[in-house]
Design an enzyme around this catalytic site. Structure first.
Site, PDB file in Angstrom:
ATOM      1  N   HIS A 363       0.956  -1.142  -0.003  1.00  0.00           N
ATOM      2  CA  HIS A 363      -0.046  -0.075  -0.072  1.00  0.00           C
ATOM      3  C   HIS A 363       0.842   1.390  -0.023  1.00  0.00           C
ATOM      4  O   HIS A 363       0.681   2.217   0.546  1.00  0.00           O
ATOM      5  CB  HIS A 363      -1.191   0.081   1.159  1.00  0.00           C
ATOM      6  CG  HIS A 363      -1.830  -1.198   1.290  1.00  0.00           C
ATOM      7  ND1 HIS A 363      -2.654  -1.582   0.438  1.00  0.00           N
ATOM      8  CD2 HIS A 363      -1.522  -2.356   2.216  1.00  0.00           C
ATOM      9  CE1 HIS A 363      -3.200  -2.787   0.751  1.00  0.00           C
ATOM     10  NE2 HIS A 363      -2.461  -3.045   1.909  1.00  0.00           N
ATOM     11  N   CYS A 364       2.069   1.310  -0.659  1.00  0.00           N
ATOM     12  CA  CYS A 364       2.950   2.381  -0.795  1.00  0.00           C
ATOM     13  C   CYS A 364       3.090   2.961   0.713  1.00  0.00           C
ATOM     14  O   CYS A 364       3.221   4.027   1.015  1.00  0.00           O
ATOM     15  CB  CYS A 364       2.129   3.393  -1.456  1.00  0.00           C
ATOM     16  SG  CYS A 364       2.185   3.075  -3.288  1.00  0.00           S
ATOM     17  N   ALA A 365       3.332   1.910   1.527  1.00  0.00           N
ATOM     18  CA  ALA A 365       3.695   2.097   3.026  1.00  0.00           C
ATOM     19  C   ALA A 365       4.566   1.143   3.581  1.00  0.00           C
ATOM     20  O   ALA A 365       4.370   0.272   4.480  1.00  0.00           O
ATOM     21  CB  ALA A 365       2.217   2.393   3.759  1.00  0.00           C
TER      22      ALA A 365
END
EC number: 2.8.1.7
Length: 406
Positions: A363-365
């Protein structure tokens, strides 16, 4: 009065389709929301009947297109209660807006030995630009850690600030955990140290009203495509005094006042000096229609409905065997989870077979994944067009997957 969810669903043509022979349950709006007819029709009508290049055109179509574009700037300024429409820059999305600040304000104001504060829950778009800036400038990137429940360890924040802190860059709502950060307290602390504040509002503006004047942030940025609008368009708000001082970061047409091969170039006034080249006018028109749409429904009513649905979803998902739910009890928009020791991709693939769309991955995290010690999570998003029945289908699907995979 109950929220008219069936009427809302009828406005979204994609919700009528099937996936793998089953009705689509779209639980991925935090990645990108679906578009109502009102947005699709507004953008289509512009391209069919009103398209022309904006700025400097003497003919009717150009003048009308320019007026329509600037009207959306005014509309968006009212939507977030900016003091002036000239505090808003059209950008491609949240990522470009943050990069604009880093490469304009940051390039001018960050020096060797300065520091910038972010948090462990940030999207990569609010990490990587600051890493790049700090590497170029010899500055330090400081990080607010997390509690196990997915809230920030705010008791550590005061110690992160010092007289060399130039910026607090913080998400309004986590795109993974749904945590809504206590911005007023955080901004007040930043002010005590003379630091500026940038807020990543990509996951907030669709869930409740945002008032940038009340927040007293210096920068606020969000994307249109998560607000039921088109892709490729977003808004960067900057306090006017700051914006007028910032140099452009991209050169080209529309952002200049004069260009001379011998005398150099002078810039247009802000915000136009940050909008080099031909803008995404169709996307801007669609964004205006999206703002109209959510405003007509009432953000307070949308928020109340989504919170009711969120409470129900958390209660039901907690009953799924071997599920791990991440994030606080009070949250907005998203539910991240894993099922036993099964990889999120496998779980997501099974759900897709059942016609249920969720997001899987980091999740781009990635720093947040590392904190939880997992390579990936599943994430279900709840938007204003989702229903209790879709939550029930998600729960039934996960229960079936657990039974099949063990």
């Amino acid at each position: 009065m109950t929220f008219p969810v069936e009427k809302v669903r009828a406005d979204f043509p994609i919700l009528q389709r099937e996936v793998n022979g089953l009705p689509l349950a779209y639980l991925d709006s935090a990645a990108s929301a679906q578009k109502p007819n009102q947005v699709i029709d507004a953008e289509s009508a512009f391209y069919r009947h009103g398209y022309a290049a904006v700025h400097r055109g003497i003919h009717t179509l150009s003048a009308q297109a320019t007026e329509s574009m600037e009207n959306v700037r005014k509309q968006a300024s009212r939507f977030i209660n900016a003091r002036s429409a000239e505090e808003l820059v059209f950008v491609r999305g949240t990522t470009e807006g943050i990069n604009l600040v880093a490469n304009s304000w940051g390039a001018e104001n960050i020096r060797a030995g300065d520091n910038i504060i972010i948090s462990e829950m940030e999207h990569h778009a609010n990490i990587v630009p600051w890493q790049m800036l700090c590497e170029r400038k010899g500055a330090e990137l400081r990080v607010i850690p997390l509690h196990p429940d997915g809230t920030l360890r705010l008791e550590t924040l005061a110690a992160l600030f010092d007289d060399r802190t130039r910026l607090l860059a913080i998400t309004h709502v986590s795109n993974v955990l749904g945590t809504e950060n206590p911005l007023p307290d955080m901004i007040a602390l930043a002010r005590q140290h003379g630091a500026k504040v940038l807020v990543d509002g990509a996951q907030a503006v669709m869930h409740h009203a945002v008032d940038v004047q009340a927040l007293d942030c210096d920068f606020y940025v969000f994307s249109g495509h998560k607000l039921y609008g088109p892709t490729g368009i977003g808004i960067l708000y900057v306090k006017e005094a700051l914006l007028q001082e910032m140099p452009p970061w991209e050169g080209g047409g529309s952002m200049i006042s004069t260009v001379s091969l011998t005398q150099g170039t002078t810039w247009a006034k802000a915000p136009w000096r940050f909008e080099a080249g031909t803008p995404n006018t169709g996307g801007i028109i669609g964004l205006g229609a999206a703002i109209d749409y959510v405003t007509s429904l009432g953000l307070d009513k949308i928020g109340d409905y989504e919170q009711m649905l969120m409470r129900y979803a958390l209660e039901q998902l907690a009953q799924v065997p071997d599920i791990t739910l991440y994030g606080p009890a009070q949250r907005l928009g998203v539910i991240a989870f894993n099922l036993g020791k099964h990889h999120a991709y496998d779980v997501g693939s099974f759900l897709d077979n059942y016609g249920i769309a969720v997001r899987t991955g980091h999740h781009c995290a990635m720093p947040l994944m590392a904190w939880y010690g997992v390579p990936a999570m599943c994430r279900a998003s709840l938007a204003m067009y989702n229903t209790h029945e879709e939550v029930d289908r998600l729960v039934a699907g996960l229960t079936r997957i657990h039974r099949l995979l063990g």
